[in-house]
Structures are given as C-alpha cells and as structure tokens.
Design a protein around this motif. Structure first.
Motif, PDB file in Angstrom:
ATOM      1  N   ARG A  87     -36.761  -5.602 -65.897  1.00  0.00           N
ATOM      2  CA  ARG A  87     -36.489  -4.654 -64.813  1.00  0.00           C
ATOM      3  C   ARG A  87     -37.103  -5.064 -63.484  1.00  0.00           C
ATOM      4  O   ARG A  87     -37.529  -4.220 -62.711  1.00  0.00           O
ATOM      5  N   GLU A  88     -37.127  -6.345 -63.210  1.00  0.00           N
ATOM      6  CA  GLU A  88     -37.694  -6.806 -61.945  1.00  0.00           C
ATOM      7  C   GLU A  88     -36.799  -6.456 -60.762  1.00  0.00           C
ATOM      8  O   GLU A  88     -37.243  -5.841 -59.803  1.00  0.00           O
ATOM      9  N   SER A  89     -35.531  -6.892 -60.838  1.00  0.00           N
ATOM     10  CA  SER A  89     -34.661  -6.753 -59.671  1.00  0.00           C
ATOM     11  C   SER A  89     -33.233  -6.435 -60.094  1.00  0.00           C
ATOM     12  O   SER A  89     -32.769  -6.884 -61.135  1.00  0.00           O
ATOM     13  N   LEU A  90     -32.568  -5.661 -59.251  1.00  0.00           N
ATOM     14  CA  LEU A  90     -31.199  -5.230 -59.517  1.00  0.00           C
ATOM     15  C   LEU A  90     -30.354  -5.422 -58.269  1.00  0.00           C
ATOM     16  O   LEU A  90     -30.771  -5.054 -57.166  1.00  0.00           O
ATOM     17  N   LEU A  91     -29.166  -5.965 -58.459  1.00  0.00           N
ATOM     18  CA  LEU A  91     -28.137  -5.962 -57.428  1.00  0.00           C
ATOM     19  C   LEU A  91     -27.130  -4.914 -57.867  1.00  0.00           C
ATOM     20  O   LEU A  91     -26.476  -5.073 -58.895  1.00  0.00           O
ATOM     21  N   ASP A  92     -27.038  -3.817 -57.117  1.00  0.00           N
ATOM     22  CA  ASP A  92     -26.090  -2.756 -57.444  1.00  0.00           C
ATOM     23  C   ASP A  92     -24.880  -2.902 -56.541  1.00  0.00           C
ATOM     24  O   ASP A  92     -24.994  -2.821 -55.312  1.00  0.00           O
ATOM     25  N   ILE A  93     -23.723  -3.120 -57.152  1.00  0.00           N
ATOM     26  CA  ILE A  93     -22.475  -3.346 -56.417  1.00  0.00           C
ATOM     27  C   ILE A  93     -21.758  -2.016 -56.185  1.00  0.00           C
ATOM     28  O   ILE A  93     -21.508  -1.271 -57.126  1.00  0.00           O
ATOM     29  N   GLY A  94     -21.418  -1.729 -54.940  1.00  0.00           N
ATOM     30  CA  GLY A  94     -20.705  -0.492 -54.614  1.00  0.00           C
ATOM     31  C   GLY A  94     -21.617   0.714 -54.713  1.00  0.00           C
ATOM     32  O   GLY A  94     -21.291   1.708 -55.346  1.00  0.00           O
ATOM     33  N   SER A  95     -22.750   0.646 -54.059  1.00  0.00           N
ATOM     34  CA  SER A  95     -23.793   1.673 -54.176  1.00  0.00           C
ATOM     35  C   SER A  95     -23.437   3.002 -53.537  1.00  0.00           C
ATOM     36  O   SER A  95     -24.102   4.007 -53.817  1.00  0.00           O
ATOM     37  N   GLY A  96     -22.431   3.020 -52.669  1.00  0.00           N
ATOM     38  CA  GLY A  96     -22.131   4.261 -51.961  1.00  0.00           C
ATOM     39  C   GLY A  96     -23.373   4.701 -51.200  1.00  0.00           C
ATOM     40  O   GLY A  96     -24.132   3.870 -50.702  1.00  0.00           O
ATOM     41  N   PRO A  97     -23.652   6.002 -51.157  1.00  0.00           N
ATOM     42  CA  PRO A  97     -24.840   6.480 -50.451  1.00  0.00           C
ATOM     43  C   PRO A  97     -26.120   6.445 -51.300  1.00  0.00           C
ATOM     44  O   PRO A  97     -27.083   7.139 -51.018  1.00  0.00           O
ATOM     45  N   CYS A  98     -26.133   5.617 -52.338  1.00  0.00           N
ATOM     46  CA  CYS A  98     -27.350   5.347 -53.128  1.00  0.00           C
ATOM     47  C   CYS A  98     -27.917   6.581 -53.823  1.00  0.00           C
ATOM     48  O   CYS A  98     -29.129   6.709 -53.986  1.00  0.00           O
ATOM     49  N   VAL A  99     -27.063   7.464 -54.276  1.00  0.00           N
ATOM     50  CA  VAL A  99     -27.496   8.735 -54.857  1.00  0.00           C
ATOM     51  C   VAL A  99     -28.381   8.550 -56.088  1.00  0.00           C
ATOM     52  O   VAL A  99     -29.387   9.231 -56.232  1.00  0.00           O
ATOM     53  N   LEU A 100     -28.040   7.617 -56.964  1.00  0.00           N
ATOM     54  CA  LEU A 100     -28.787   7.461 -58.213  1.00  0.00           C
ATOM     55  C   LEU A 100     -29.859   6.382 -58.189  1.00  0.00           C
ATOM     56  O   LEU A 100     -30.662   6.296 -59.111  1.00  0.00           O
ATOM     57  N   LEU A 101     -29.882   5.547 -57.188  1.00  0.00           N
ATOM     58  CA  LEU A 101     -30.718   4.352 -57.237  1.00  0.00           C
ATOM     59  C   LEU A 101     -32.210   4.635 -57.364  1.00  0.00           C
ATOM     60  O   LEU A 101     -32.939   3.835 -57.955  1.00  0.00           O
ATOM     61  N   ASP A 102     -32.688   5.747 -56.840  1.00  0.00           N
ATOM     62  CA  ASP A 102     -34.105   6.109 -56.977  1.00  0.00           C
ATOM     63  C   ASP A 102     -34.532   6.252 -58.435  1.00  0.00           C
ATOM     64  O   ASP A 102     -35.700   6.101 -58.754  1.00  0.00           O
ATOM     65  N   THR A 103     -33.579   6.560 -59.301  1.00  0.00           N
ATOM     66  CA  THR A 103     -33.910   6.810 -60.706  1.00  0.00           C
ATOM     67  C   THR A 103     -33.803   5.573 -61.576  1.00  0.00           C
ATOM     68  O   THR A 103     -34.162   5.616 -62.752  1.00  0.00           O
ATOM     69  N   PRO A 151     -34.692   1.951 -63.189  1.00  0.00           N
ATOM     70  CA  PRO A 151     -36.010   1.406 -63.553  1.00  0.00           C
ATOM     71  C   PRO A 151     -36.287  -0.008 -63.042  1.00  0.00           C
ATOM     72  O   PRO A 151     -36.738  -0.860 -63.795  1.00  0.00           O
ATOM     73  N   TYR A 152     -36.026  -0.268 -61.764  1.00  0.00           N
ATOM     74  CA  TYR A 152     -36.227  -1.615 -61.231  1.00  0.00           C
ATOM     75  C   TYR A 152     -37.266  -1.615 -60.114  1.00  0.00           C
ATOM     76  O   TYR A 152     -37.324  -0.689 -59.309  1.00  0.00           O
ATOM     77  N   ALA A 153     -38.043  -2.691 -60.042  1.00  0.00           N
ATOM     78  CA  ALA A 153     -39.060  -2.824 -59.001  1.00  0.00           C
ATOM     79  C   ALA A 153     -38.431  -3.010 -57.625  1.00  0.00           C
ATOM     80  O   ALA A 153     -38.941  -2.503 -56.631  1.00  0.00           O
ATOM     81  N   SER A 154     -37.302  -3.752 -57.575  1.00  0.00           N
ATOM     82  CA  SER A 154     -36.586  -3.909 -56.304  1.00  0.00           C
ATOM     83  C   SER A 154     -35.083  -3.856 -56.567  1.00  0.00           C
ATOM     84  O   SER A 154     -34.600  -4.337 -57.594  1.00  0.00           O
ATOM     85  N   ILE A 155     -34.379  -3.252 -55.621  1.00  0.00           N
ATOM     86  CA  ILE A 155     -32.938  -3.048 -55.748  1.00  0.00           C
ATOM     87  C   ILE A 155     -32.264  -3.403 -54.435  1.00  0.00           C
ATOM     88  O   ILE A 155     -32.673  -2.945 -53.367  1.00  0.00           O
ATOM     89  N   LEU A 199     -32.243  -1.831 -71.346  1.00  0.00           N
ATOM     90  CA  LEU A 199     -32.502  -2.959 -70.459  1.00  0.00           C
ATOM     91  C   LEU A 199     -33.942  -3.436 -70.608  1.00  0.00           C
ATOM     92  O   LEU A 199     -34.876  -2.649 -70.511  1.00  0.00           O
ATOM     93  N   THR A 200     -34.088  -4.720 -70.838  1.00  0.00           N
ATOM     94  CA  THR A 200     -35.405  -5.256 -71.147  1.00  0.00           C
ATOM     95  C   THR A 200     -36.162  -5.765 -69.926  1.00  0.00           C
ATOM     96  O   THR A 200     -37.361  -5.612 -69.837  1.00  0.00           O
TER      97      THR A 200
END
Length: 192
Positions: free
Chosen positions: A21-37, A39-43, A18-19
């Motif tokens: 990495r400013e912002s990410l919309l994560d669909i179906g995040s559940g309890p956000c287990v992986l999101l800390d890892t 590489p995005y400035a905002s999620i 991924l080139t």
C-alpha cells in the motif's frame, strides 16, 4: 470462478485483499470522493476533467491531483512506478477497445495490483453529471463488464450483489425507482 457477496463495503475488501500500500495511481478520480479512505501512503488522482480536481472533496496532502487523459498514462509514468493502479467507477467510461489498451498500460505501471470497481453489465448513463461540474461527456458509459471477461484477463472477481440501487442517483436516472438492484464487480489482478 467469481466469488459473490452481499457485503456492501468494497473499501474494507480492498484493505483485506491488497498487500502493498505504498502508492496508488487512481484513474478517473472525479472529485476524489473516496480517495481519503483508501489505504495508500500516496495517491495520484488522475482525472481528465479539470473542474473535478479543482472542486475535489479532499485536499489531503497525500493525494496529488493530476489533470491528464488516462489513455496517455504510458507517456506519463515509467513501468512499475506505483504499487497499484485503480479504476474505481471509471473503466465503464471507456470503449472496450480503449479499456483493454488502458488495462495493459496499467499492468505495466503497477508493481503489485490493478484494481477495477465497476457495475456488472452495461449501466446506461449519458448526458448527466451528478457532480454538477459540466463533465457530462466524461460521465457517459461506453462499456459494460461481466465477471467472465475480467477473469479471462487474469482478474480475481468478487460480485457485490445488489450494490447499485435506488440510493444512487445515477441508478435512478438510468433505471427508474422500480428497477431491481444491479450488481457491482470488484476485480483485482495480482502482478508478479
């Protein structure tokens, strides 16, 4: 043609592929287990089942929880409002029809990438919530995906050989302890 690997670190693959990495919309995040890892400035962590967001694994300030139905993202976000949109272990929770429509909407909302991580083929899962937060109806799998169909949609596909195995409680519940591991798919669509 899909690329195959035995590398189990799909997050490292994301970092390489991924080139922007400013912002990410994560669909179906559940309890956000992986999101800390990631590489995005905002999620923005979009999840239909509110208890997952209330009991999320992280309270990192760059992760914003949003309780909404993913099928309505075109009403929530304007075109090109995120660097990327991801479906990490979530596209399989939608019917094929809904998933195809959702991917079209995601491609309008993303500026650079749409990312899918999903089991290869149909991974049976119903009436179970491994997080223990009464989200069984949202955890049911309604579709299975193969490399060729994602490639037909314009995605670059990596097959992660044997990614799902007995270390995963959902795998054991669905297939039992003796079943051979199954592959996972990491698919990325690069947008103009």
């Amino acid at each position: 043609m899909a690329y195959e690997t035995t590398d189990r670190d799909f997050n490292a693959m994301l970092h390489k592929k991924l080139t922007n990495r400013e912002s990410l919309l994560d669909i179906g995040s559940g309890p956000c287990v992986l999101l800390d890892t990631f590489p995005y400035a905002s999620i923005v962590a979009l999840e239909i089942h509110r208890p997952y967001l209330i009991n999320r694994a992280t309270n990192a300030s760059h992760i914003i929880p949003l309780n909404a139905d993913a099928r309505e993202i075109h009403k929530l976000f304007v075109p090109k409002s995120f660097s990327a949109v991801s479906f990490i272990d979530s596209i399989e929770h939608f019917t094929k029809h809904d998933a195809h429509l959702l991917l079209q909407k995601a491609e309008m909302i993303a500026k650079h990438h749409v990312v899918i991580y999903t089991p290869r083929g149909f991974f049976p899962q119903q009436y179970v919530d491994h997080f223990g937060l009464n989200g069984e109806k949202f955890q049911t799998h309604r579709s299975g995906w193969e490399p060729a169909e994602l490639e037909q949609l314009g995605y670059e596909v990596t097959i992660l050989k044997g990614m799902h195995d007995q270390r995963n409680p959902a795998f054991v519940h669905a297939f039992g302890l003796e079943h051979a591991p199954i592959d996972a798919l990491l698919a990325i669509k690069y947008l103009g």
